[in-house]
Design a protein around this motif. Sequence first.
Motif, PDB file in Angstrom:
ATOM      1  N   ASP A 198      12.497  -0.119  -2.985  1.00 51.86           N
ATOM      2  CA  ASP A 198      11.909   0.863  -1.932  1.00 51.86           C
ATOM      3  C   ASP A 198      11.869   0.072  -0.435  1.00 51.86           C
ATOM      4  N   SER A 200       9.737  -1.847   0.650  1.00 51.44           N
ATOM      5  CA  SER A 200       8.498  -2.265   0.836  1.00 51.44           C
ATOM      6  C   SER A 200       8.278  -3.728   0.866  1.00 51.44           C
ATOM      7  N   LYS A 202       4.977  -6.824   1.671  1.00 52.77           N
ATOM      8  CA  LYS A 202       3.266  -6.943   2.166  1.00 52.77           C
ATOM      9  C   LYS A 202       3.168  -8.379   1.922  1.00 52.77           C
TER      10      LYS A 202
END
Length: 228
Positions: A198, A200, A202
């Motif tokens: 995805d 993403s 962090k």
Amino acid sequence: MGLAYHQTDCPHYKLVCIRSLERVGELLELFQIQTYSSDTGKWKISIESFHAMKPAFFYQGVYWNGAVFWGPYYHNYLYFKLDVEKLQTLPLPVGLPSSEIITMYFGESRGHLHLIGRNKFQDYSLHWNVYEMLSDHSGWFVKYQLQLDELPGAFPETVSGYGYSDLDVIDVVRGEEEENTFLVLITPDKFITYNVHDKSYKQIFSFSRYSYIGSSIFHRYTETLSSF
């Protein structure tokens, strides 16, 4: 020294020791391989001697699929098959010649052997291929194609003052579900995870920009019921 063990294979393990015997001229070094079996409780010489080009990095071995592999560094592309106790030549991905490859990552996760490499004559692009080795050790295929161009916007320190990528790969972690697979990356002052599906990302840890990380070797934590 490397440990060859998988908890689902059998209760026994083997140790693989690479001994440096002597230097041979300016470019070569002579090595010996000894193995220890917990089944017999004895050491033995498995390979009397073999040559490898200097510098030879045999301290970062990876156990996978019945063999100990060493990442392709400095023209040494080898793996040691434990069942027949023979050295084999490690194939390289198509398009990455032996004289041009720079290994960014080499490791195993959930029964898969991965390699991230780039051509040393190419720029420091954030477009990476994650290769996976075939189960018969015969070659590699592209498992993931990554484009990390959005990371410098979120983490400006990933670009050095010279315009190069200042981002290294610590680990490729395959998830229990394929969509949970991620990379662990390091910048000059942060650890980041990046999901390969995805896209993403962090931050998982931050440290002083002036902390010394250098050429540190990182190890994945694995829970075990064994006691040593």
